[in-house]
Motif scaffolding. Structure first.
Motif: not given
Length: 521
Positions: A115, A201, A228
């Motif tokens: 991420p 992400r 997100h």
């Protein structure tokens, strides 16, 4: 109220979140055998691969940014880019050519798919820097097992000056700085995989003005889908700057520069050296007092509604979000030895409160209420509590309540109560959560200390933020979502971390008797 002092990280985050806080020195050291990604030659920064000063765009003065192509040959990425021109910069290197970002990654292979945590710096839209030792990313990237990105962009007049009334060529001027951030997020979407990041992400997080920039992005259609999850730290934007107030500020700037309205002023603003424009920023703001403030404008071009008025922007409701603040916000910027607090006593407290709060209540009545509720408090304690609750905290309450009322995807609220062990008189002040989240406990400017408790809190906060980036919810199992009417809040104290329902209910209800006016709007 429930005690959550026994918080655990979810197994999905793995051992990368476990160990001790990092204590490395804040300076940068390049090593031989530099790692590469997308043709950039980086270096090892305190054990983490780093790529600094990557250009993501170029922009003419007051114009929207233009995405920059990737380099056609190997390019060194080992130092920060220049800052946007500003008053009192953290580093002397400034340029209008300032659209650069920085990346720290545990693994630059495209297959890593970690991420991405994108940080926007504070400074109330008017100053600030990603070079701050507190917000450099090697420790956070390693401990959160994530790719960390920090972003430079245009500020003050260059990023947020409202010049549209001067002609069509200034159509984008009021939100140019926000467009820079959108452009940087587009760059991340398209290229971060080469640095080991997962473009599906992307979490944005920011402190103070950086958090306000995020709140504003959550109402800008051009930013929709570019991130997100989100976390804001002492940074809210309930309403944007109105165009009328923005134009008043521009007129003050023109007067300070000795320029008349009209085409001559427009041409001069485009031609003057940036040093002249920066010097003029010390003109008195006609709305707030102090030096000129510039912020995002409700221009109906890029920003069509206020971020959190009359409700939370619909496009933001699917984005899980952390909202945080510190207990003693205003102790960081209203100095105890400065003219506002010096010689403070019960006879002049009400008078000095007035200019410091953003909710229009009679200050003698406010003082009376605090003294009745907290009879043992000193005059200084009442001053800082009232200025924090009547100035720095209400925006967060409004945003959290608006998200809860709208049934947003998930909202988690924290409050840092732990006072600084280095300067106890500072309490838990504005910016004091930064070293905990970045793992920069020993960096210049940190008030956290480096003892066991500081490391425990840092581990917990990194785990929480990393969890949001990894899976869309904080990595602390006992952190309950914020809902109405309970207003569950994670309180981070000296002795324990625990959940408390509506921890400052009395102050919230007192200041809720009148509307909050967003500073600058």
């Amino acid at each position: 109220m429930s005690d959550a002092s026994g918080f655990t990280r979810r197994a999905v985050l793995g051992s990368g979140l476990g160990g001790a806080a990092f204590m490395a020195a804040p300076h940068l050291q390049a090593r031989t055998g530099d790692p590469q990604a997308l043709g950039y030659r980086g270096f090892s920064d305190r054990g983490t691969q780093a790529f600094l000063g990557i250009r993501y765009a170029r922009a003419a003065r007051f114009a929207p940014p233009r995405r920059e192509g990737l380099p056609k040959q190997a390019t060194r990425a080992i130092e920060f880019g220049p800052l946007c021109p500003q008053r009192n910069p953290m580093t002397p290197r400034m340029s209008e050519d300032c659209l650069f970002l920085n990346i720290w990654t545990p693994d630059a292979r495209p297959s890593a798919r970690r991420p991405v945590m994108v940080y926007f710096h504070g400074g109330a839209y008017n100053w600030g820097s990603v070079t701050d030792p507190l917000t450099q990313g090697p420790h956070l990237a390693a401990q959160a097992d994530a790719v960390v990105v920090t972003v430079n962009h245009r500020l003050n007049l260059f990023g947020y000056g409202w010049l549209q009334p001067l002609g069509e060529r200034f159509r984008h001027s009021g939100n140019a700085g926000q467009l820079d951030l959108i452009c940087a997020l587009e760059w991340v979407r398209d290229h971060i995989a080469a640095f080991g990041g997962d473009p599906g992400r992307v979490m944005v997080f920011g402190q103070s003005g950086g958090g306000a920039k995020i709140a504003t992005l959550m109402a800008m259609p051009e930013a929709d889908g570019l991130f997100h999850s989100a976390a804001t730290m002492s940074g809210q934007q309930v309403t944007a700057q109105g165009p009328a107030n923005g134009w008043q500020r521009t007129l003050v700037l023109l007067e300070r520069l000795g320029l008349p309205e009209g085409k001559g002023a427009a041409d001069a603003l485009l031609a003057l050296p940036f040093e002249r424009l920066v010097d003029a920023l010390d003109a008195t703001d006609p709305i707030l007092g102090g030096s000129l403030y510039f912020g995002p404008v409700l221009d109906m071009v890029h920003l069509h509604r206020h971020p959190f008025w009359p409700d939370a922007a619909p496009q933001s409701l699917a984005i899980p979000m952390i909202l945080g603040n510190t207990l003693d916000e205003t102790r960081a910027f209203i100095r105890a030895d400065g003219p506002v607090v010096r010689d403070l006593d019960w006879s002049n407290l009400a008078e000095r409160l007035g200019p410091q709060i953003r909710i229009d209540l009679p200050t003698p009545w406010v003082v009376e209420q605090y003294r009745r509720r907290f009879p043992d408090w000193s005059v200084e304690q009442v001053f800082y509590a009232a200025t924090t609750a009547g100035r720095s905290w209400p925006g967060q309450v409004i945003e959290a309540d608006a998200r809860a009322h709208a049934g947003a995807e998930g909202t988690w609220v924290y409050q840092l109560d732990r006072p600084s062990p280095i300067d106890p008189a500072r309490g838990a002040a504005h910016t004091d959560d930064l070293p905990y989240v970045f793992g920069t406990l020993d960096a210049e400017g940190s008030y956290a200390g480096t003892g066991r408790r500081a490391r425990e809190i840092s581990d917990a906060m990194i785990g929480a933020f990393a969890g949001l980036a990894h899976e869309g919810r904080p990595g602390l199992d006992a952190w309950q979502p914020y809902r109405l009417p309970e207003r569950q809040t994670l309180v981070i104290g000296e002795d324990r971390i625990r959940m408390v329902d509506d921890p400052r209910r009395w102050e919230r209800e007192l200041w809720g008797r009148a509307p909050y006016i967003q500073p600058g709007s």
